[in-house]
Each structure stands twice: as C-alpha cells, then as structure tokens.
Design an enzyme around this catalytic site. Structure first.
Site, PDB file in Angstrom:
ATOM      1  N   TYR A  89       2.854  10.402 -16.934  1.00 13.43           N
ATOM      2  CA  TYR A  89       2.247  11.620 -17.484  1.00 13.43           C
ATOM      3  C   TYR A  89       3.294  12.657 -17.900  1.00 13.43           C
ATOM      4  O   TYR A  89       3.212  13.211 -18.978  1.00 13.43           O
ATOM      5  CB  TYR A  89       1.235  12.211 -16.494  1.00 13.43           C
ATOM      6  CG  TYR A  89       0.008  11.336 -16.375  1.00 13.43           C
ATOM      7  CD1 TYR A  89      -1.015  11.422 -17.312  1.00 13.43           C
ATOM      8  CD2 TYR A  89      -0.104  10.375 -15.371  1.00 13.43           C
ATOM      9  CE1 TYR A  89      -2.123  10.581 -17.247  1.00 13.43           C
ATOM     10  CE2 TYR A  89      -1.208   9.541 -15.288  1.00 13.43           C
ATOM     11  CZ  TYR A  89      -2.215   9.647 -16.234  1.00 13.43           C
ATOM     12  OH  TYR A  89      -3.306   8.810 -16.177  1.00 13.43           O
ATOM     13  N   GLU A 119      -1.201   3.456 -17.445  1.00 19.37           N
ATOM     14  CA  GLU A 119      -1.896   4.728 -17.676  1.00 19.37           C
ATOM     15  C   GLU A 119      -0.944   5.662 -18.404  1.00 19.37           C
ATOM     16  O   GLU A 119       0.222   5.761 -18.049  1.00 19.37           O
ATOM     17  CB  GLU A 119      -2.286   5.452 -16.375  1.00 19.37           C
ATOM     18  CG  GLU A 119      -3.514   4.960 -15.671  1.00 19.37           C
ATOM     19  CD  GLU A 119      -3.835   5.818 -14.447  1.00 19.37           C
ATOM     20  OE1 GLU A 119      -3.552   7.041 -14.450  1.00 19.37           O
ATOM     21  OE2 GLU A 119      -4.362   5.264 -13.474  1.00 19.37           O
ATOM     22  N   GLU A 136      -1.158   3.572  -7.841  1.00 19.69           N
ATOM     23  CA  GLU A 136      -0.391   4.760  -7.460  1.00 19.69           C
ATOM     24  C   GLU A 136      -0.287   4.991  -5.947  1.00 19.69           C
ATOM     25  O   GLU A 136      -0.783   5.985  -5.423  1.00 19.69           O
ATOM     26  CB  GLU A 136      -0.986   6.002  -8.142  1.00 19.69           C
ATOM     27  CG  GLU A 136      -0.892   5.947  -9.644  1.00 19.69           C
ATOM     28  CD  GLU A 136      -1.362   7.216 -10.347  1.00 19.69           C
ATOM     29  OE1 GLU A 136      -1.040   7.361 -11.543  1.00 19.69           O
ATOM     30  OE2 GLU A 136      -2.034   8.046  -9.711  1.00 19.69           O
ATOM     31  N   HIS A 167      -8.367   1.749  -6.264  1.00 18.05           N
ATOM     32  CA  HIS A 167      -8.080   2.989  -6.974  1.00 18.05           C
ATOM     33  C   HIS A 167      -8.685   4.123  -6.147  1.00 18.05           C
ATOM     34  O   HIS A 167      -9.543   4.875  -6.611  1.00 18.05           O
ATOM     35  CB  HIS A 167      -8.644   2.951  -8.397  1.00 18.05           C
ATOM     36  CG  HIS A 167      -7.970   3.903  -9.344  1.00 18.05           C
ATOM     37  ND1 HIS A 167      -7.441   3.518 -10.550  1.00 18.05           N
ATOM     38  CD2 HIS A 167      -7.726   5.230  -9.250  1.00 18.05           C
ATOM     39  CE1 HIS A 167      -6.914   4.570 -11.166  1.00 18.05           C
ATOM     40  NE2 HIS A 167      -7.083   5.638 -10.385  1.00 18.05           N
ATOM     41  N   ARG A 220      -8.608  -1.747 -18.518  1.00 21.07           N
ATOM     42  CA  ARG A 220      -8.251  -1.670 -17.110  1.00 21.07           C
ATOM     43  C   ARG A 220      -9.333  -0.886 -16.365  1.00 21.07           C
ATOM     44  O   ARG A 220      -9.599   0.271 -16.695  1.00 21.07           O
ATOM     45  CB  ARG A 220      -6.889  -0.990 -16.939  1.00 21.07           C
ATOM     46  CG  ARG A 220      -6.501  -0.880 -15.477  1.00 21.07           C
ATOM     47  CD  ARG A 220      -5.142  -0.222 -15.254  1.00 21.07           C
ATOM     48  NE  ARG A 220      -5.041   0.076 -13.841  1.00 21.07           N
ATOM     49  CZ  ARG A 220      -4.578   1.197 -13.315  1.00 21.07           C
ATOM     50  NH1 ARG A 220      -4.116   2.157 -14.094  1.00 21.07           N
ATOM     51  NH2 ARG A 220      -4.564   1.379 -12.014  1.00 21.07           N
ATOM     52  N   ASN A 226       2.477   4.093 -14.657  1.00 17.24           N
ATOM     53  CA  ASN A 226       1.589   5.206 -15.000  1.00 17.24           C
ATOM     54  C   ASN A 226       2.481   6.417 -15.260  1.00 17.24           C
ATOM     55  O   ASN A 226       3.188   6.871 -14.358  1.00 17.24           O
ATOM     56  CB  ASN A 226       0.631   5.523 -13.847  1.00 17.24           C
ATOM     57  CG  ASN A 226      -0.416   4.444 -13.628  1.00 17.24           C
ATOM     58  OD1 ASN A 226      -0.388   3.395 -14.261  1.00 17.24           O
ATOM     59  ND2 ASN A 226      -1.340   4.692 -12.728  1.00 17.24           N
TER      60      ASN A 226
END
Length: 445
Positions: free
Chosen positions: A290, A350, A166, A121, A77, A288
C-alpha cells in the site's frame, strides 16, 4: 493515454476477504468469529457498524461472479471463513459452508477466472480465541486440520492457495496494539503470535500439498522503510522496524530463520523442527503493498523504540495513506536483492486505494484518482519486471467496497460501488478502466 502493459501471461486479478463482504453472519450453521465479537463492542469500529450484512455476497454470489466476468479478471482472490466451514474451529465440518465455497470456485471456473483461496483472513473462530487464540500453540493444530479439510474438498479446482493473510498485521494490530480483533494490546509480548501464525502457514502448506494442492504461496504485507533522517538513531529505528514488519515474516518463510535482532524475543516459543516447518517450498511469494513507512527513533520513555511519521510531499488517499508508486518498484527490487535464489516468483496479492467517490447525478462514479493510482502502480510493476524481477500478477484491492475492519464502511477501496442500504452494485469508472487495461494486454502466446 495508453494502458500499462505487462508481459504475456501476466495475471490481472482482484481480491476480497470473507468477513468484509459475505454477511450472513449467523446463517446456515456459521459460528461466530473474533470479528463478529469485536465489531459489536462499543467504540471499536469508526462508524459503529459491523460485518453482519456487509456486501451480502453470501446471497449475491452469482451477481458478483458476473461482475468479475464482465471485468475480464484472470484471477480472483477470496478468503474462506474458518467459522463458516468449522463453526467452533474444530470437529465436524459445516456442510452448507463448504458448499458455498464449492459454488464460488465452480462459478469462477465456469467464467474462466482462476481461484486464489486464502484460508485465514483474520476471522478466527471465537471458540479458539476463548482458548487463547494465536497465543495458544494448539490453534496451529486446529488450523492444519482445517486446511486439510478445505484442501480435500477444493484442491482439484483452486489454482493458488494462501494459508495466512498478513501475519504481521494480525500480530501487531490484533495482539500488539489492539486496534483489530481480538483487541489485545501486548506490545512486544505479542511476538509468540507471529511464530504461531508462521507455523500455521507451514503446517497448512504441508496439509494442502498432501491433498494435491499444486501452488502454495503467502500474502505478506510489506513496506519499504524510510528513516526520518540520516541520524544514526533514526536509521537504527527504521532498521529495527523493517526487521519487525518485513523480515520477521519473510526471513522464516524463505530462509528458515528470524532476523538476528528479533530471534531472542521468540526463542522461548520455538520448538525443535519449527523453523523447518515454516520454511516450506513456495510456488509464489505474495506481496500486499500500500505505501512506504517513515520511521524515527522514539523518545526514551516511549513504549516502543520506533515511531512512524507522516510521509510528506506526496498525494494521499482518502484514508490518508501516501501514494508512492515508485516505492512498490523499490520494494520489489529490494525483495529480490535480499532473497535472490530463495525468492520464488512474486504475485502482488493486494494493492489498492481508498477514495470515497459516490454516484453523481448521472449515476456515474467518477473515481479518476483510483484510475491514476492503479495506472501508476502497474507501471511501477512493469519497471521492476524490466529490471529483472519475476512478477507474475497483480490483484487489486478490492473488487468492491466493503467493511474496512476498524474503519467500518467509512473507506471505499472497490472497483464497484456498493450502496449499503440497497446492496446495489455500481461499477465505477475505474472498473471500466481496469477492464480495458486487461483487454489491452499482449496475447499469452
């Protein structure tokens, strides 16, 4: 210890972003982006650095492609720099910029790696920001033109497309609190940005399909929201922040509506047909992930009604982020429960961690903490899959250490160590572990 196993056909990939790795900030006709501008402002980047050179990926493309092949990636990606392709954000395309991405895509395919291209991005052409940026609805039109241009050139070879990375982070950190470019601190007045980014997602999806793109998704940053206590105020604050961080972007894409508590805040910028444009059929839903977030009710005089708190009781990365693999399983199951038939197959677009391990005297980068992180998060995905969630892939962030936005070069997320003085690439122990994990998977038949 055995490697985590995912179902046959599961895609193992890695992710990067143009401004974070490419460098060549003013070469071959590239125009300035908001991050070129922002990173040169005093005090905006932790170490005073910029992405002018970054990992010099623009000049080291073949070397980096060979690293991906050595890793055994099924997918890569990357993002396309809008100002490299259209220096002012509109008008005539920049031939050398388009040629670079064509070489990238062809190089991936020659190595049996499937391309996943992100159109935005975060590196908005500065000229469009000067005209209002994402607060200006006209930027959506320019983005649709850019999507059509890139799609026309590459849609026959790019497997997956992501229009916007995002949108919640762009809205809240770029326009809400000003930590990211373009550095505006508008608080709730930033919400028109969210609508315009969602509209850009929809318009780009339409434009890409018109030129033959076969698989279009998203890359939304998501986090489970944990109330700080069972107190009614904390629970209410966590639900509001959940709507703002998660629902504000997933509900329009999948249901064609905003969360009920937030709809009045964007009503004035919504025009007839907008919600239908945003709710385009998606071939995959990119997550994504985290870490989870812990939310409390804020004091009455605070600028926002919620307050993020530290999550205690878990190890943290060198960025200070809590490591909670089971929260990824929790979020995947939550997402399926919320959206059911409206939810397409999921790809983790991600997921990764920052650890600053450097080469030792023997030249080895021993980043066991990253191995542990990836192992646990892949196992969490496997648990969710066994529970019936349709997850098709995991793209780790990131292929290589890079410019980490407002943190500059102080955080290292890569499987590959980058010496920024020499641009030497040194695969870390996690690189070898990820390669072995990919090799250990069951065959696709």
């Amino acid at each position: 210890m055995a490697h985590p196993l995912l179902p046959p056909g599961f895609r193992f990939g890695a992710s990067t972003a143009s401004y974070q790795i490419e460098g060549a900030a003013t070469e071959d006709g590239k125009g300035p982006s908001i991050w070129d501008t922002f990173s040169h402002l005093p005090g905006k980047i932790a170490d005073g650095s910029t992405g002018d050179v970054a990992c010099d990926h623009y000049h080291r493309l073949d070397e980096d492609l060979d690293l991906m092949q050595r890793l055994g990636l099924g997918g890569y990606r990357f993002s396309i720099s809008w100002p490299r392709v259209m220096p002012s954000g509109s008008g005539h395309p920049n031939g050398p910029g388009l040629d670079f991405y064509e070489r990238l895509v062809d190089g991936l395919l020659e190595r049996d790696i499937q391309p996943m291209a992100t159109l935005y991005h975060w590196d908005l052409p500065q000229e469009l920001e000067d005209a209002g940026g994402w607060l200006n609805r006209d930027t959506v039109e320019r983005f649709a033109e850019y999507a059509a241009l890139v799609g026309e050139r590459l849609s026959d070879r790019v497997e997956h497309w992501i229009p916007v990375n995002e949108p919640n982070v762009v809205t809240m950190m770029g326009y809400g609190n000003g930590i990211h470019a373009p550095g505006k601190a508008l608080m709730f007045d930033a919400l028109p940005v969210a609508h315009h980014l969602l509209l850009a997602h929809g318009r780009a999806a339409i434009a890409l399909r018109a030129v033959g793109a076969s698989s279009i998704g998203c890359a939304n940053n998501h986090a489970p929201m944990w109330p700080a206590s069972e107190d009614e105020a904390d629970v209410g604050a966590s639900k509001l922040f959940d709507a703002l961080w998660n629902g504000m972007f997933s509900e329009p894409m999948l249901f064609g509506r905003y969360p009920i508590d937030l709809a009045p805040l964007v009503r004035r910028v919504i025009k007839a047909g907008d919600m239908a444009t945003i709710r385009q059929p998606l071939d995959f839903y990119g997550v994504n992930y985290y870490n989870p977030m812990r939310i409390a009710a804020a004091d009455e005089d605070a600028p926002m009604p919620f307050e993020p708190l530290e999550i205690v009781g878990y190890p943290t990365t060198d960025f200070g982020w809590p490591v909670v693999p089971d929260a990824l399983r929790e979020w995947l199951i939550t997402l399926r429960a919320r959206y059911r038939a409206a939810l397409p197959p999921i790809i983790i677009t991600e997921s990764g961690c920052s650890y600053g391990a450097a080469p030792g005297p023997d030249g080895v980068v021993d980043d066991q903490a990253r191995i542990d992180y990836l192992d646990a998060h892949l196992r969490a995905v496997a648990v969710a899959v066994r529970a019936g969630v349709d997850v098709r892939g995991y793209y780790t962030w990131s292929l290589m250490d890079n410019f980490e936005w407002a943190e500059g070069y102080t955080q290292r997320f890569g499987l590959v160590y980058v010496d920024y003085d020499t641009q030497a690439r040194i695969p870390k122990k996690s690189f070898d572990w990820y390669a072995e994990t990919i090799k250990a998977q069951p065959p696709d038949n």
